[in-house]
Design a protein around this motif. Structure first.
Motif, PDB file in Angstrom:
ATOM      1  N   PRO A  68     -31.394   6.650 -16.299  1.00  0.00           N
ATOM      2  CA  PRO A  68     -31.574   7.791 -15.400  1.00  0.00           C
ATOM      3  C   PRO A  68     -30.513   8.872 -15.625  1.00  0.00           C
ATOM      4  CG  PRO A  68     -30.624   5.956 -14.213  1.00  0.00           C
ATOM      5  CD  PRO A  68     -30.936   5.446 -15.591  1.00  0.00           C
ATOM      6  N   VAL A  69     -30.812  10.080 -15.132  1.00  0.00           N
ATOM      7  CA  VAL A  69     -29.979  11.253 -15.376  1.00  0.00           C
ATOM      8  C   VAL A  69     -29.686  11.964 -14.062  1.00  0.00           C
ATOM      9  CG1 VAL A  69     -29.886  13.508 -16.531  1.00  0.00           C
ATOM     10  CG2 VAL A  69     -30.988  11.565 -17.670  1.00  0.00           C
ATOM     11  N   VAL A  70     -28.439  12.355 -13.868  1.00  0.00           N
ATOM     12  CA  VAL A  70     -28.076  13.283 -12.801  1.00  0.00           C
ATOM     13  C   VAL A  70     -27.423  14.495 -13.447  1.00  0.00           C
ATOM     14  CG1 VAL A  70     -27.741  11.527 -11.020  1.00  0.00           C
ATOM     15  CG2 VAL A  70     -25.797  12.234 -12.430  1.00  0.00           C
ATOM     16  N   THR A  71     -27.447  15.617 -12.738  1.00  0.00           N
ATOM     17  CA  THR A  71     -26.665  16.772 -13.169  1.00  0.00           C
ATOM     18  C   THR A  71     -25.633  17.076 -12.095  1.00  0.00           C
ATOM     19  OG1 THR A  71     -27.958  18.542 -12.120  1.00  0.00           O
ATOM     20  CG2 THR A  71     -28.742  17.729 -14.253  1.00  0.00           C
ATOM     21  N   THR A  72     -24.628  17.844 -12.475  1.00  0.00           N
ATOM     22  CA  THR A  72     -23.729  18.418 -11.490  1.00  0.00           C
ATOM     23  C   THR A  72     -24.453  19.575 -10.803  1.00  0.00           C
ATOM     24  OG1 THR A  72     -22.810  19.927 -13.135  1.00  0.00           O
ATOM     25  CG2 THR A  72     -21.719  17.787 -12.866  1.00  0.00           C
ATOM     26  N   ALA A  73     -23.885  20.106  -9.735  1.00  0.00           N
ATOM     27  CA  ALA A  73     -24.530  21.216  -9.028  1.00  0.00           C
ATOM     28  C   ALA A  73     -24.632  22.447  -9.916  1.00  0.00           C
ATOM     29  CB  ALA A  73     -23.764  21.545  -7.749  1.00  0.00           C
ATOM     30  N   ASP A  74     -23.566  22.762 -10.673  1.00  0.00           N
ATOM     31  CA  ASP A  74     -23.647  23.943 -11.536  1.00  0.00           C
ATOM     32  C   ASP A  74     -24.447  23.668 -12.805  1.00  0.00           C
ATOM     33  OD1 ASP A  74     -21.801  22.405 -12.894  1.00  0.00           O
ATOM     34  OD2 ASP A  74     -20.261  23.957 -13.022  1.00  0.00           O
ATOM     35  N   GLY A  75     -24.812  22.415 -13.026  1.00  0.00           N
ATOM     36  CA  GLY A  75     -25.709  22.076 -14.121  1.00  0.00           C
ATOM     37  C   GLY A  75     -27.147  21.894 -13.665  1.00  0.00           C
ATOM     38  N   LYS A  76     -27.418  22.215 -12.416  1.00  0.00           N
ATOM     39  CA  LYS A  76     -28.759  22.022 -11.849  1.00  0.00           C
ATOM     40  C   LYS A  76     -29.788  22.770 -12.697  1.00  0.00           C
ATOM     41  CE  LYS A  76     -31.243  22.470  -7.440  1.00  0.00           C
ATOM     42  NZ  LYS A  76     -31.486  21.055  -7.113  1.00  0.00           N
ATOM     43  N   GLY A  77     -30.866  22.078 -13.046  1.00  0.00           N
ATOM     44  CA  GLY A  77     -31.923  22.695 -13.844  1.00  0.00           C
ATOM     45  C   GLY A  77     -31.784  22.481 -15.325  1.00  0.00           C
ATOM     46  N   ILE A  78     -30.654  21.925 -15.766  1.00  0.00           N
ATOM     47  CA  ILE A  78     -30.508  21.628 -17.193  1.00  0.00           C
ATOM     48  C   ILE A  78     -31.550  20.595 -17.616  1.00  0.00           C
ATOM     49  CG2 ILE A  78     -28.990  20.489 -18.863  1.00  0.00           C
ATOM     50  CD1 ILE A  78     -26.647  21.814 -17.480  1.00  0.00           C
TER      51      ILE A  78
END
Length: 608
Positions: A256-266
């Motif tokens: 699974p993958v998470v992003t940081t908030a400023d990476g949202k949408g990557i």
């Protein structure tokens, strides 16, 4: 007949065109006289967008870069023009945006004489100020060295990771012919202009193979691994081939993958293996992946994040796996800065991801492990909402819940061609948590520096760069009043950007934060930070926007649909003032992730 040699201003603009720059943002003045003259002569090829304030202009340059990957350029005049732009340039540097700041300077001939707005040789040393705030700053003090210094600034800005760079332009130097270093007895010769950026700059595109292999080995040994993507991956994963390689890799291994908030949408937040976002205003799903006992969360691969405060929700120890922590970044100084690592890798994110995917097929994981991980992710999603409050998200109450605004935006805005700029303040908590980003529906924030007013400028730059897209600023009333005058810039230039303003007449992130950490006087905090009931609808209309005021989700839905149509049809700015519930808090203080109010107050007292 003597050959006419281009002056420094003409050469600089030729370099901007070579970089694919179509628009430059700024506020003019006498210190830019030669540059302004040349922009006028070349107005059919490159447009100088006159803004209302220099900070907003720098935010526009940042937004222009974010949605295109091209160099963003802000050009302002001497003295206070340069210092006003500084916040936006500093923010671009902190957020890894390629922005070039051009600031006017008085003529070298008058240096040290107390000329109006004197900078470099006066008390205001603009060069030193910018050197302390971005990756590089220099003065074009001689037409012979101008080409070298321009190229050096472009190399810095467009490197990996991207940076902000600054050039100070003495007005008399920009008027002088740009020549080669003159040999004795020879006439001045014009410089040789390159025909491609590749002639003067390149970027790192490698990842160490042995460490890629070691990463695969560590991930293969894990039972419950996780990948975190930060903003440093945005450029790499903008490439369709690299994104496809990454997607194949995680699907083949069930990671699974998470992003940081400023990476949202990557990475597509609707993908079956996406756990959406960790950090400030977390999604709920990562908690359930990391907080299970059997099997334990036992490996974390971080790509392109410095793992700072907001990316990790104040360095939450939950993020540390019961196994290896692997961190890749192009910046060596970022690695292991906040968490000790078992494997640190200095490399370019795209090269690393492609190498990881290419080598992965040589040692595929056991199919039963992959299936088990995929089933666990699916179970988490089936059993738990991604949202802190489904009731707020689904609410039709009046005044409107901010979470419900996000729901309506998701319903109304084009699913395949929308760009949303999140401002700083409570608005970023609502937007980061409740908006769902996917290909074609981009969500951008500016969380390394977090300046209020960012979105009001950045949305104009985004719409200039992507006129085909629906571009929306999601902002609070406090931030909106800082840079809302850029509505006038949009109106003057026929830019159909949209502002959604959360109006509660309060600097609520501060008043609610004081109540959370200090407690005891919620009414007093609100009185201390209230905004004085400004009429924001009249403010927006007075600047040339179509302005709407709404109190319910239904009214917002109608206004937003109308604004989307008018923005494109009439090329006119649209502003929606949403009267929000003034008591509700964004999910900054989720007890699953952060201390309760009493715990926070205890920790604060201990800190005092």
């Amino acid at each position: 007949m003597a050959q006419k040699i281009p002056n420094v201003a003409q050469v600089l603009i030729e370099y901007l065109k070579l970089e694919g720059v179509s628009h430059v943002f700024g506020v003019p003045g006498g210190g830019l006289m030669e540059m302004l003259d040349e922009f006028y002569e070349q107005r059919d090829q490159i447009d100088y967008v006159i803004c209302r304030q220099e900070t907003g202009a720098a935010y526009m340059a940042d937004g222009y870069h974010r949605v295109t990957g091209k160099l963003g350029v802000v050009m302002v005049t001497t003295g206070p023009g340069a210092t006003n732009a500084l916040t936006g340039v500093m923010n671009a540097e902190a957020g890894g945006a390629a922005v070039l700041a051009l600031t006017g300077e008085i003529a070298e001939a008058y240096a040290g004489m107390g000329y109006l707005q004197e900078g470099i040789d006066g008390k205001l040393d603009v060069n030193q100020v910018y050197q302390a705030s971005c990756a590089s700053s220099t003065i074009l003090s001689n037409p012979v060295s101008a080409q070298r210094l321009i190229e050096a600034a472009l190399r810095t800005a467009m490197s990996v990771p991207h940076h902000a760079a600054h050039l100070s332009l003495p007005v008399d130097v920009t008027a002088k012919p740009a020549t080669k270093l003159q040999k004795q007895g020879k006439l001045p010769e014009p410089i040789d202009m390159p025909d491609s950026p590749a002639r003067y700059r390149t970027a790192p595109s490698e990842a160490p193979l042995r460490k890629v292999e070691k990463t695969l080995e560590l991930l293969a040994a894990a039972k419950r691994p996780l990948i975190m993507l930060g903003n440093g991956c945005r450029e790499a994963l903008r490439d369709p081939g690299t994104l496809q390689s990454f997607t194949r890799f995680i699907e083949a291994r069930g990671i699974p993958v998470v992003t940081t908030a400023d990476g949202k949408g990557i990475f597509d937040e609707n993908h079956p293996l996406s756990l959406r976002m960790f950090g400030i205003a977390n999604c709920m799903w990562p908690y359930y992946w990391m907080n299970q006992n059997e099997p334990k969360y036992d490996a974390l691969l971080v790509i392109g994040s410095g793992m700072g405060e907001l990316a990790t929700n104040k360095w939450n120890p939950m993020l540390i796996p019961d196994g290896p922590l692997i961190q890749l970044d192009a910046y060596q100084r970022i690695i292991a800065r906040d968490f000790p690592v078992d494997l640190g890798i200095v490399g370019e994110a795209g090269a690393f991801i492609n190498a990881l995917a290419r080598l992965s097929g040589e040692a595929p994981p056991p199919p039963d492990e992959v299936a088990e991980r995929k089933a666990k992710v699916a179970q988490i999603k089936a059993d738990h909402s991604p949202f802190f409050s489904d009731d707020e998200y689904k609410s039709d109450a009046e005044p409107v819940q901010p979470a419900a605004l996000c729901r309506v935006m998701q319903e109304v805005l084009p699913a395949d061609n929308t760009i949303i700029m999140l401002d700083a303040g409570n608005c970023v908590g609502w937007g980061a948590h409740y908006l769902v980003s996917k290909p074609g529906f981009e969500v951008h924030s500016s969380l390394d520096m977090g300046p209020m007013g960012f979105a009001s400028g950045a949305v104009v730059g985004a719409k200039v760069a992507r006129p085909d897209a629906t571009c929306v600023a999601f902002t609070g009333d406090g931030a909106f009043m800082m840079q809302g005058t850029e509505i006038s810039t949009a109106q003057r230039n026929g830019i159909g950007a949209i502002w959604v303003v959360l109006h509660d007449d309060d600097l609520s992130m501060v008043s609610q934060g004081m109540e959370h950490f200090k407690g005891g006087k919620p009414t007093a905090w609100k009185e201390m930070f209230d905004l004085g009931t400004p009429n924001l609808k009249k403010f927006a209309a007075g600047l040339g926007a179509d302005a709407y005021s709404v109190k319910s989700p239904d009214a917002f839905k109608k206004a937003l649909a109308k604004a989307v149509k008018r923005a494109d049809k009439d090329s006119k700015p649209q502003v929606i003032i949403a009267e929000i519930n003034r008591e509700v808090e964004p999910p900054y203080y989720n007890p699953l992730y952060v201390p309760t109010r009493e715990q926070a107050r205890t920790l604060t007292r201990q800190g005092d």
